[in-house]
Design a protein around this motif. Sequence first.
Motif, PDB file in Angstrom:
ATOM      1  N   ALA A 154       0.692  -1.230  -0.232  1.00 30.41           N
ATOM      2  CA  ALA A 154      -0.159   0.102   0.019  1.00 30.41           C
ATOM      3  C   ALA A 154       1.121   1.206   0.401  1.00 30.41           C
ATOM      4  CB  ALA A 154      -0.881  -0.122   1.372  1.00 30.41           C
ATOM      5  N   ARG A 155       0.358   2.215  -0.762  1.00 36.97           N
ATOM      6  CA  ARG A 155       0.800   3.782  -0.107  1.00 36.97           C
ATOM      7  C   ARG A 155       2.265   3.934   0.739  1.00 36.97           C
ATOM      8  NH1 ARG A 155      -2.294   8.159  -4.565  1.00 36.97           N
ATOM      9  NH2 ARG A 155      -2.179   6.013  -6.288  1.00 36.97           N
ATOM     10  N   SER A 156       1.044   3.105   1.715  1.00 33.81           N
ATOM     11  CA  SER A 156       0.987   4.126   2.983  1.00 33.81           C
ATOM     12  C   SER A 156       2.802   3.185   4.139  1.00 33.81           C
ATOM     13  CB  SER A 156       0.247   4.294   4.135  1.00 33.81           C
ATOM     14  OG  SER A 156      -0.455   2.251   4.618  1.00 33.81           O
ATOM     15  N   SER A 157       2.730   1.965   3.398  1.00 32.84           N
ATOM     16  CA  SER A 157       4.251   1.141   3.133  1.00 32.84           C
ATOM     17  C   SER A 157       4.579   2.148   3.332  1.00 32.84           C
ATOM     18  CB  SER A 157       3.977  -0.011   2.941  1.00 32.84           C
ATOM     19  OG  SER A 157       2.567  -0.605   2.964  1.00 32.84           O
ATOM     20  N   ARG A 158       5.510   2.432   2.510  1.00 31.87           N
ATOM     21  CA  ARG A 158       6.570   3.105   1.927  1.00 31.87           C
ATOM     22  C   ARG A 158       6.843   4.166   3.298  1.00 31.87           C
ATOM     23  NH1 ARG A 158       9.003   4.253  -3.103  1.00 31.87           N
ATOM     24  NH2 ARG A 158       7.322   3.165  -4.517  1.00 31.87           N
ATOM     25  N   LEU A 159       6.135   5.366   3.240  1.00 29.72           N
ATOM     26  CA  LEU A 159       6.068   6.045   4.287  1.00 29.72           C
ATOM     27  C   LEU A 159       6.185   5.423   6.086  1.00 29.72           C
ATOM     28  CD1 LEU A 159       5.398   9.140   5.342  1.00 29.72           C
ATOM     29  CD2 LEU A 159       3.792   8.970   6.121  1.00 29.72           C
ATOM     30  N   ARG A 160       5.461   4.085   5.935  1.00 31.63           N
ATOM     31  CA  ARG A 160       5.593   3.364   7.310  1.00 31.63           C
ATOM     32  C   ARG A 160       6.823   3.135   7.370  1.00 31.63           C
ATOM     33  NH1 ARG A 160       2.306  -0.054   6.469  1.00 31.63           N
ATOM     34  NH2 ARG A 160       1.081   1.102   7.674  1.00 31.63           N
ATOM     35  N   GLU A 161       7.628   2.897   6.290  1.00 33.87           N
ATOM     36  CA  GLU A 161       8.708   1.353   6.516  1.00 33.87           C
ATOM     37  C   GLU A 161      10.136   3.239   6.794  1.00 33.87           C
ATOM     38  OE1 GLU A 161      10.552  -1.088   3.478  1.00 33.87           O
ATOM     39  OE2 GLU A 161      10.985   0.683   2.214  1.00 33.87           O
ATOM     40  N   TRP A 162       9.977   4.430   5.945  1.00 34.64           N
ATOM     41  CA  TRP A 162      10.784   5.443   5.849  1.00 34.64           C
ATOM     42  C   TRP A 162      10.869   6.431   7.872  1.00 34.64           C
ATOM     43  CZ3 TRP A 162       9.641  11.194   5.768  1.00 34.64           C
ATOM     44  CH2 TRP A 162      11.617  12.206   5.871  1.00 34.64           C
ATOM     45  N   LEU A 163       9.326   6.248   8.181  1.00 28.53           N
ATOM     46  CA  LEU A 163       9.662   6.942   9.456  1.00 28.53           C
ATOM     47  C   LEU A 163       9.421   5.970  10.658  1.00 28.53           C
ATOM     48  CD1 LEU A 163       6.230   8.690   8.688  1.00 28.53           C
ATOM     49  CD2 LEU A 163       8.170   9.749   8.768  1.00 28.53           C
ATOM     50  N   LEU A 164       9.055   4.771  10.488  1.00 30.75           N
ATOM     51  CA  LEU A 164       9.328   3.764  11.504  1.00 30.75           C
ATOM     52  C   LEU A 164      10.362   2.748  11.093  1.00 30.75           C
ATOM     53  CD1 LEU A 164       5.439   3.611  11.889  1.00 30.75           C
ATOM     54  CD2 LEU A 164       7.544   4.664  13.425  1.00 30.75           C
ATOM     55  N   PRO A 165      12.163   3.123  10.852  1.00 31.53           N
ATOM     56  CA  PRO A 165      12.599   1.528  10.482  1.00 31.53           C
ATOM     57  C   PRO A 165      12.593   0.735  10.961  1.00 31.53           C
ATOM     58  CG  PRO A 165      14.036   3.873  10.657  1.00 31.53           C
ATOM     59  CD  PRO A 165      12.276   4.593  11.094  1.00 31.53           C
ATOM     60  N   PHE A 166      12.568   1.322  12.239  1.00 28.09           N
ATOM     61  CA  PHE A 166      12.791  -0.217  13.736  1.00 28.09           C
ATOM     62  C   PHE A 166      11.675  -1.154  13.247  1.00 28.09           C
ATOM     63  CE2 PHE A 166      10.406   2.991  15.164  1.00 28.09           C
ATOM     64  CZ  PHE A 166       9.349   2.529  15.077  1.00 28.09           C
ATOM     65  N   GLN A 167      10.282  -1.254  12.644  1.00 28.24           N
ATOM     66  CA  GLN A 167       9.643  -2.207  12.334  1.00 28.24           C
ATOM     67  C   GLN A 167      10.329  -3.165  11.112  1.00 28.24           C
ATOM     68  OE1 GLN A 167       5.739  -0.615  12.278  1.00 28.24           O
ATOM     69  NE2 GLN A 167       5.502   0.218  13.881  1.00 28.24           N
ATOM     70  N   GLY A 168      11.003  -3.066  10.687  1.00 20.55           N
ATOM     71  CA  GLY A 168      11.827  -3.900   9.226  1.00 20.55           C
ATOM     72  C   GLY A 168      10.736  -3.073   8.111  1.00 20.55           C
ATOM     73  N   PRO A 169      11.556  -4.287   6.973  1.00 19.86           N
ATOM     74  CA  PRO A 169      10.994  -3.707   6.140  1.00 19.86           C
ATOM     75  C   PRO A 169       9.313  -3.674   5.602  1.00 19.86           C
ATOM     76  CG  PRO A 169      13.124  -4.953   6.062  1.00 19.86           C
ATOM     77  CD  PRO A 169      12.957  -4.527   6.931  1.00 19.86           C
ATOM     78  N   GLN A 170       8.799  -3.248   4.546  1.00 19.11           N
ATOM     79  CA  GLN A 170       7.536  -3.437   4.442  1.00 19.11           C
ATOM     80  C   GLN A 170       7.363  -3.383   2.974  1.00 19.11           C
ATOM     81  OE1 GLN A 170       5.098  -2.125   6.988  1.00 19.11           O
ATOM     82  NE2 GLN A 170       6.965  -2.017   8.279  1.00 19.11           N
ATOM     83  N   HIS A 171       8.742  -3.947   2.275  1.00 18.66           N
ATOM     84  CA  HIS A 171       8.479  -3.952   0.788  1.00 18.66           C
ATOM     85  C   HIS A 171       8.808  -5.769   0.674  1.00 18.66           C
ATOM     86  CE1 HIS A 171      12.594  -2.640   1.778  1.00 18.66           C
ATOM     87  NE2 HIS A 171      12.840  -3.652   0.735  1.00 18.66           N
ATOM     88  N   LYS A 172       8.235  -6.014  -0.556  1.00 22.93           N
ATOM     89  CA  LYS A 172       9.228  -6.658  -1.516  1.00 22.93           C
ATOM     90  C   LYS A 172       9.558  -6.857  -2.356  1.00 22.93           C
ATOM     91  CE  LYS A 172       5.568 -10.139   0.038  1.00 22.93           C
ATOM     92  NZ  LYS A 172       4.337 -11.267  -0.111  1.00 22.93           N
ATOM     93  N   LEU A 173      11.092  -7.204  -2.553  1.00 22.71           N
ATOM     94  CA  LEU A 173      11.728  -7.296  -4.127  1.00 22.71           C
ATOM     95  C   LEU A 173      11.100  -8.129  -5.057  1.00 22.71           C
ATOM     96  CD1 LEU A 173      15.370  -7.565  -2.330  1.00 22.71           C
ATOM     97  CD2 LEU A 173      14.355  -5.611  -3.219  1.00 22.71           C
ATOM     98  N   LYS A 174      11.373  -7.222  -6.458  1.00 22.74           N
ATOM     99  CA  LYS A 174      10.797  -8.076  -7.617  1.00 22.74           C
ATOM    100  C   LYS A 174      11.575  -8.233  -8.174  1.00 22.74           C
ATOM    101  CE  LYS A 174       8.562  -8.904 -10.460  1.00 22.74           C
ATOM    102  NZ  LYS A 174       7.293 -10.777 -11.066  1.00 22.74           N
ATOM    103  N   TRP A 175      12.906  -8.658  -7.940  1.00 21.73           N
ATOM    104  CA  TRP A 175      13.653  -9.253  -9.092  1.00 21.73           C
ATOM    105  C   TRP A 175      13.430  -9.575 -10.878  1.00 21.73           C
ATOM    106  CZ3 TRP A 175      18.686  -8.924  -7.231  1.00 21.73           C
ATOM    107  CH2 TRP A 175      18.512  -8.837  -5.739  1.00 21.73           C
ATOM    108  N   ILE A 176      14.085  -8.503 -11.388  1.00 19.88           N
ATOM    109  CA  ILE A 176      13.889  -8.643 -12.909  1.00 19.88           C
ATOM    110  C   ILE A 176      15.362  -8.965 -13.287  1.00 19.88           C
ATOM    111  CG2 ILE A 176      14.186  -6.254 -14.758  1.00 19.88           C
ATOM    112  CD1 ILE A 176      11.484  -6.444 -12.903  1.00 19.88           C
ATOM    113  N   LEU A 177      16.153  -8.784 -12.550  1.00 15.96           N
ATOM    114  CA  LEU A 177      17.809  -9.989 -13.403  1.00 15.96           C
ATOM    115  C   LEU A 177      17.917 -10.423 -12.706  1.00 15.96           C
ATOM    116  CD1 LEU A 177      19.081  -7.068 -15.555  1.00 15.96           C
ATOM    117  CD2 LEU A 177      18.042  -9.427 -15.971  1.00 15.96           C
ATOM    118  N   GLN A 178      18.868 -11.463 -11.683  1.00 18.55           N
ATOM    119  CA  GLN A 178      19.549 -12.143 -11.409  1.00 18.55           C
ATOM    120  C   GLN A 178      20.549 -13.530 -11.666  1.00 18.55           C
ATOM    121  OE1 GLN A 178      16.218 -13.840  -8.980  1.00 18.55           O
ATOM    122  NE2 GLN A 178      17.686 -13.662  -7.320  1.00 18.55           N
ATOM    123  N   ASP A 179      21.961 -13.239 -10.707  1.00 12.42           N
ATOM    124  CA  ASP A 179      23.047 -13.813 -11.075  1.00 12.42           C
ATOM    125  C   ASP A 179      23.287 -13.628 -12.227  1.00 12.42           C
ATOM    126  OD1 ASP A 179      22.851 -15.082  -8.447  1.00 12.42           O
ATOM    127  OD2 ASP A 179      21.503 -16.078  -9.446  1.00 12.42           O
TER     128      ASP A 179
END
Length: 409
Positions: free
Chosen positions: A18-43
């Motif tokens: 959600a849009r708020s997740s980005r702000l939450r991750e920035w303001l509350l870093p101690f809560q851990g990542p709020q995102h998942k990584l989408k890999w476009i290229l690997q190895d």
Amino acid sequence: MGSITVTNLGKAYKQYPARSSRLREWLLPFQGPQHKLKWILQDINFHVAPGEAVGLIGINGAGKSTLLKLITGTTQPTTGSVYMEGKVAALLELGMGFHPDFTGRQNVYMAGQLLGMSVDEITALMPEIEAFAEVGEYMDQPVRVYSSGMQMRVAFSVATARRPDILIVDEALSVGDTYFQHKSFERIRQYRRAGTTLLLVSHDKQAIQSVCDRAILLDGGRLSREGPPEEIMDYYNALIADRENSNLQLLSRDDGKVQVVSGTGEATVSHIALLDENEQPVEVIDVGSTVTLQVTVLAKAHIPRMVLGYMIKDRLGQPMYGTNTDLQQLPLSDVQPGEANVYRFRFNANLGAGTYSVATAIVSTETHLVNNYEWRDLALVFTVVNMRRPYFEGSAWIEPTIEISRAPA
């Protein structure tokens, strides 16, 4: 001389629920990542040696354009690194960096400076750029009135106005007219002969096979396979067929080449041979000699309509001639399991000296898009030598009748 070294390269983008997740991750870093990584290229790991030409292929979404952006530095990698040695010219996106309200000439100055050229150098090269682009009076018109092909002409002309150590070209050339495509590839070949290292992205099989020394296949963001262009293009085509519920096999030939076989397997080429006029199998034939391509097809299931086609290719994998029994109005109907049919194609081998291969296709219509029972590359390899004809250049023997007369004064 330029070189490219790609080591453990990867690119991922953050996906937030959600849009708020980005702000939450920035303001509350101690809560851990709020995102998942989408890999476009690997190895991704490969090396392009000085003076080498490498083709990059893959279906849309495989990560080709992202990889080029990482190599040229327009996007930063998540993991790994890219090392390039030499001056680089890149043509990634059509008209990239062009301002629509500026004229073509003004955009040439801007694009040239982005490539590291001075204003004086661009001014000296401008006549050559104009001559190569061939857009005439449009050079002094705003780019917004250009067609896509005209933008490509100007962009390619300025990117290749001076020979770079490394030339990177994306699919941009595909929008041009046939004349300018030929002209562009001739300049690419000229630079290659002079030592330029080339990285080319294209879906054009003939372009990859005629220009490149090696090909790399990207699939699902990973380096799936690399090797000779013909082998990789055959594998790529078979991979597409495999995703259409066909089987895919890689078979090693005695000559070291890899044969790609794809299809449902409901019919197969059980035997193939090239016969001379005495009905004897041959691997070496003379220019213009009469030969018979004999193909035995074994049905393994009931096939309502069966068509056999063949394609003769040169050593680079470029088609010389192809036909099938649908185009010749000779399809077979109601073929039963276990039934074997022998096809005999008799023709004059009006080919130039060199090595050729035969690919076969067992289908139900004139293409393999409806039913691909079997597609077999490198089903047969043969050599043509010139033993009786006057010397000639090229891949086809088209001997002329010549008349010479003196023109009236």
